[in-house]
Design a protein around this motif. Structure first.
Motif, short mmCIF file in Angstrom:
data_model
loop_
_atom_site.label_atom_id
_atom_site.label_comp_id
_atom_site.label_asym_id
_atom_site.label_seq_id
_atom_site.Cartn_x
_atom_site.Cartn_y
_atom_site.Cartn_z
N ALA A 3 8.05 2.36 -4.76
CA ALA A 3 6.80 2.57 -5.48
C ALA A 3 5.95 3.60 -4.76
CB ALA A 3 6.03 1.27 -5.62
N GLU A 4 5.01 4.16 -5.49
CA GLU A 4 4.06 5.11 -4.95
C GLU A 4 2.73 4.84 -5.63
OE1 GLU A 4 3.72 9.95 -4.36
OE2 GLU A 4 5.32 9.11 -5.57
N ALA A 11 -1.97 0.56 -4.81
CA ALA A 11 -1.06 0.16 -3.73
C ALA A 11 -0.90 -1.35 -3.67
CB ALA A 11 -1.56 0.69 -2.38
N VAL A 12 -2.01 -2.07 -3.76
CA VAL A 12 -1.94 -3.53 -3.74
C VAL A 12 -1.12 -4.03 -4.92
CG1 VAL A 12 -3.30 -5.65 -3.92
CG2 VAL A 12 -4.11 -3.78 -2.48
N ALA A 13 -1.37 -3.50 -6.10
CA ALA A 13 -0.62 -3.91 -7.29
C ALA A 13 0.87 -3.59 -7.16
CB ALA A 13 -1.21 -3.24 -8.54
N ALA A 14 1.18 -2.42 -6.63
CA ALA A 14 2.58 -2.02 -6.48
C ALA A 14 3.32 -2.92 -5.50
CB ALA A 14 2.67 -0.56 -6.01
N VAL A 15 2.66 -3.30 -4.42
CA VAL A 15 3.30 -4.20 -3.44
C VAL A 15 3.54 -5.56 -4.06
CG1 VAL A 15 2.93 -5.45 -1.27
CG2 VAL A 15 2.47 -3.00 -1.40
N ARG A 16 2.60 -6.07 -4.80
CA ARG A 16 2.77 -7.38 -5.45
C ARG A 16 3.88 -7.34 -6.50
NH1 ARG A 16 -3.63 -8.77 -5.68
NH2 ARG A 16 -3.77 -9.45 -3.51
N ARG A 17 4.01 -6.20 -7.15
CA ARG A 17 5.02 -6.05 -8.20
C ARG A 17 6.42 -5.84 -7.63
NH1 ARG A 17 2.95 -1.88 -10.13
NH2 ARG A 17 4.44 -0.34 -9.38
N THR A 18 6.56 -5.04 -6.59
CA THR A 18 7.88 -4.64 -6.10
C THR A 18 8.35 -5.40 -4.87
OG1 THR A 18 6.97 -2.86 -4.75
CG2 THR A 18 7.59 -2.31 -7.03
N ALA A 37 -6.88 -2.46 1.58
CA ALA A 37 -5.64 -2.70 0.84
C ALA A 37 -4.66 -3.50 1.68
CB ALA A 37 -5.01 -1.38 0.40
N THR A 38 -4.56 -3.18 2.97
CA THR A 38 -3.69 -3.93 3.88
C THR A 38 -4.13 -5.38 3.97
OG1 THR A 38 -3.15 -1.97 5.16
CG2 THR A 38 -2.88 -4.09 6.28
N ARG A 39 -5.43 -5.61 4.13
CA ARG A 39 -5.95 -6.99 4.17
C ARG A 39 -5.56 -7.76 2.91
NH1 ARG A 39 -10.52 -4.26 5.75
NH2 ARG A 39 -10.84 -4.32 7.98
N ARG A 40 -5.74 -7.13 1.77
CA ARG A 40 -5.43 -7.81 0.50
C ARG A 40 -3.94 -8.08 0.34
NH1 ARG A 40 -9.67 -5.33 -3.96
NH2 ARG A 40 -11.51 -5.60 -2.63
N ILE A 41 -3.12 -7.15 0.80
CA ILE A 41 -1.68 -7.35 0.70
C ILE A 41 -1.23 -8.50 1.59
CG2 ILE A 41 0.54 -6.30 1.38
CD1 ILE A 41 -0.71 -3.59 0.40
N LEU A 42 -1.80 -8.60 2.78
CA LEU A 42 -1.33 -9.57 3.75
C LEU A 42 -2.05 -10.92 3.70
CD1 LEU A 42 -0.73 -7.20 6.78
CD2 LEU A 42 0.94 -8.08 5.12
N THR A 43 -3.19 -11.00 3.04
CA THR A 43 -3.91 -12.26 2.94
C THR A 43 -3.14 -13.23 2.06
OG1 THR A 43 -6.05 -11.22 3.27
CG2 THR A 43 -6.05 -13.36 2.18
N GLY A 44 -2.81 -14.35 2.62
CA GLY A 44 -2.08 -15.37 1.87
C GLY A 44 -0.64 -14.99 1.54
N GLU A 49 6.41 -11.50 3.82
CA GLU A 49 5.41 -10.45 3.67
C GLU A 49 5.93 -9.12 4.21
OE1 GLU A 49 2.89 -11.13 7.79
OE2 GLU A 49 2.20 -12.05 5.96
N PRO A 50 5.47 -8.04 3.62
CA PRO A 50 5.92 -6.73 4.11
C PRO A 50 5.29 -6.38 5.45
CG PRO A 50 4.22 -6.44 2.45
CD PRO A 50 4.52 -7.91 2.51
N ARG A 51 5.89 -5.48 6.15
CA ARG A 51 5.31 -4.89 7.35
C ARG A 51 4.53 -3.67 6.87
NH1 ARG A 51 5.80 -8.07 11.87
NH2 ARG A 51 7.82 -9.05 11.84
N VAL A 52 3.27 -3.57 7.27
CA VAL A 52 2.44 -2.45 6.86
C VAL A 52 2.26 -1.51 8.06
CG1 VAL A 52 0.19 -1.71 5.99
CG2 VAL A 52 1.23 -3.84 5.15
N ILE A 53 2.61 -0.27 7.87
CA ILE A 53 2.42 0.77 8.87
C ILE A 53 1.33 1.70 8.34
CG2 ILE A 53 3.48 2.64 10.20
CD1 ILE A 53 4.74 -0.15 10.68
#
Length: 81
Positions: A3-4, A11-18, A37-44, A49-53
């Protein structure tokens, strides 16, 4: 690449989807910056969970600290000068 996104909200939506294993996140984006966006992706997030760089041209210490505090696994600066 699975995703891009053009902004942090996408970005948050794409991570949740893919559900990728690794996310390369720019620190400065429209609508929602990379730190939030990183906080939202990793919260809960689940155990898978993905690794965010975080990627940026800024190498200021407060950005590094903020990225790691948001849950990022790493921080890469592309600054060459």
């Amino acid at each position: 690449m699975v995703a891009e996104a053009d902004n942090g909200t996408e970005a948050v939506a794409a991570v949740r989807r893919t559900r990728p294993g690794v996310v390369l996140m720019d620190i400065r984006m429209p609508e929602l910056d990379g730190l939030e966006a990183t906080r939202r992706i990793l919260t809960g997030a689940a155990a898978d969970e993905p690794r965010v760089i975080i990627l940026t041209t800024f190498d200021l210490d407060h950005y590094v600290y903020a990225a790691l505090s948001a849950g990022a696994s790493g921080f890469l600066s592309g600054r060459t000068g």
